[in-house]
Enzyme design. Structure first.
Site, PDB file in Angstrom:
ATOM      1  N   PRO A 262       0.810  -1.225   0.000  1.00 18.87           N
ATOM      2  CA  PRO A 262       0.000   0.000   0.000  1.00 18.87           C
ATOM      3  C   PRO A 262       0.843   1.274   0.000  1.00 18.87           C
ATOM      4  O   PRO A 262       1.900   1.346   0.630  1.00 18.87           O
ATOM      5  CB  PRO A 262      -0.816  -0.118   1.297  1.00 18.87           C
ATOM      6  CG  PRO A 262      -0.885  -1.577   1.561  1.00 18.87           C
ATOM      7  CD  PRO A 262       0.421  -2.145   1.079  1.00 18.87           C
ATOM      8  N   CYS A 263       0.332   2.281  -0.728  1.00 17.96           N
ATOM      9  CA  CYS A 263       1.044   3.566  -0.823  1.00 17.96           C
ATOM     10  C   CYS A 263       0.382   4.632   0.047  1.00 17.96           C
ATOM     11  O   CYS A 263       0.730   5.806  -0.052  1.00 17.96           O
ATOM     12  CB  CYS A 263       1.072   4.050  -2.277  1.00 17.96           C
ATOM     13  SG  CYS A 263      -0.565   4.440  -2.945  1.00 17.96           S
ATOM     14  N   ASN A 264      -0.555   4.222   0.923  1.00 16.18           N
ATOM     15  CA  ASN A 264      -1.356   5.188   1.685  1.00 16.18           C
ATOM     16  C   ASN A 264      -0.515   6.238   2.397  1.00 16.18           C
ATOM     17  O   ASN A 264      -0.871   7.410   2.443  1.00 16.18           O
ATOM     18  CB  ASN A 264      -2.211   4.465   2.730  1.00 16.18           C
ATOM     19  CG  ASN A 264      -3.102   3.404   2.116  1.00 16.18           C
ATOM     20  OD1 ASN A 264      -2.614   2.546   1.381  1.00 16.18           O
ATOM     21  ND2 ASN A 264      -4.380   3.443   2.407  1.00 16.18           N
TER      22      ASN A 264
END
Length: 450
Positions: free
Chosen positions: A410-412
């Protein structure tokens, strides 16, 4: 309301210009961050863009714009003076959301990776460390424009391999700046056929009838996980309806930047609309109706977080012919199956795919596609944290090991749009990268013993 917003926007731009910033950079910063953004956020955005040596924001997206100031000890006295005046006027210097104390990894300009389809292989100084050579092949992806030090850390945990940074706008009609770390061969690559459309008009020819001459866009910005609110499209329609053709320059600029930010397209006279999910599927290389059957909001979210199939397939195409009897794949953070679709479109048979994906909606999309197109075995695991070395070894001995480990965590906490939790690899979601690294090292270790 429309004119009031224009007035607020102009005031912000005026303040930035008085501080010495170019008007076009000031305007783009306000468009990206909104009229309510603090001056510190606007100034940080301008400095970050300058540090990346990319003064034009046209190819940046809300999802990828960086809001942290890069450490640039510039000898330009004028720039330091602007910064000093700003810090006295506003909330002063704020904590840098670095996520790391490492030096930033420079991004190439243009962001074309080692080579592009139908172009000769560039001279690339690529020497894989000995630990990275040998089974399995692996491939890792995440957003290119991340907090300082993130890609240096990712590289260090993946055998010190230098990333291949690619913007998908060189392969299709939408920008998508991503970094890829892999041990794949870089020769004998070939693109998927038919080649994807490279411009908006090639992808959606019907829009050309309504496209105004003052909208110079040829490609979309990065496709995000959400779309523009109906209020914005209605506002643009009403405002243009009250203007002559062409509208005044300041209205043109406001509408155009709103269209760029939201990836709006012209669907009627003075009428814009956001992209539909099936249009995003086309741009991202997925088959038609790939995400159909889940909620509309979930479709946008799943597509916005997915691989760009054509880019990934181009990199994986070097494996075509190496596995005539098929391959076993460990797919981490599978999402809606971008890696699986890429391998399928390359004609590489997947004997077994162990898919690790926490979203039940995404698992449904991948499983539905798999049941309709594949003859191999799909094994689903929900939580990457539950994939222990013991569980891995048991599975690998049963199927004979993995030929490819692929995924993008994830790049959150990395993406510029996340202003409040942009904590780099220490963030709650993006720290899952370390599980990719852990699992990859376990797979290599187990395969050496098999």
């Amino acid at each position: 309301d429309f004119l009031q917003e224009l007035s607020q926007k102009d005031k912000k731009i005026e303040s930035l210009v008085r501080m010495g910033f170019p008007e076009d950079e000031a305007e783009m910063a306000v468009v990206r961050c909104g009229q309510d953004a603090s001056m510190s956020v606007l100034v940080d955005l301008i400095y970050a863009s300058e540090a990346l040596e990319d003064g034009c924001y046209d190819n940046f997206s809300d999802h990828e714009v960086t809001f942290a100031i890069a450490d640039c000890d510039n000898s330009d006295g004028g720039r330091k003076e602007k910064r000093k005046r700003f810090e006295g006027d506003e909330q002063g210097s704020r904590r840098l959301l670095d996520g790391s104390h490492d030096e930033p990894m420079p991004l190439p300009n243009p962001m074309i990776g080692f080579n592009l389809p139908n172009e000769r292989l560039r001279s690339v100084d690529r020497c894989l460390p000995s630990q990275a050579i040998g089974a399995p092949f692996f491939y890792y992806e995440n957003v290119a424009i991340a907090p300082k030090g993130v890609w240096t850390t990712i590289s260090r945990f993946l055998y010190d391999i230098q990333p291949e940074f690619v913007d998908s706008r060189f392969l299709c009609a939408a920008a998508r700046k991503r970094g890829y770390i892999h041990n794949l061969p870089i020769k004998n690559r070939s693109p998927l056929l038919p080649l994807p459309p490279k411009t908006i008009f090639e992808a959606f020819p019907r829009t050309k009838k309504w496209w105004p001459a003052w909208d110079s866009r040829k490609q979309f910005n990065c496709l995000l996980t959400s779309v523009a609110k109906p209020k914005l499209t209605e506002q643009i329609h009403r405002a243009l309806g009250k203007c002559e053709d062409p509208p005044p320059r300041r209205v043109q600029k406001y509408v155009l930047e709103s269209c760029r930010t939201g990836n709006l397209i012209w669907v009627g006279l003075n009428k814009v609309a956001h992209l539909e999910p099936d249009e995003m599927e086309l741009l991202l290389g997925f088959p038609k109706d790939h995400t159909r059957g889940i909620g509309r909001t979930e479709r946008y979210k799943s597509l916005g977080n997915s691989f760009h199939v054509d880019t990934v397939a181009y990199h994986l195409s070097a494996l075509r012919g190496m596995f005539p009897h098929g391959m076993n794949v460990l797919s981490l953070f599978s999402g809606i199956g971008g890696a699986e679709v890429a391998l399928h479109r390359l004609g590489i048979h997947m004997k077994t795919v162990v898919s690790v994906e926490i979203s039940e909606v995404n698992r449904f999309v991948l499983r539905s596609w798999w049941d309709q197109t594949q003859t191999g075995t799909l094994i689903e695991i929900a939580d990457v944290q539950s994939l222990t070395s013991e569980r891995l070894e048991s599975c690998m001995r049963r199927i004979g090991g993995f030929d490819l480990v692929i995924g993008g965590s994830p790049c959150n906490n990395l993406a510029g749009r996340n202003r409040f939790h942009r904590d780099g690899l220490e963030g709650e979601q993006s720290s899952l990268f370390y599980h990719y690294s852990r699992i990859l090292h376990s797979v290599k270790s187990i395969m050496e013993r098999m």
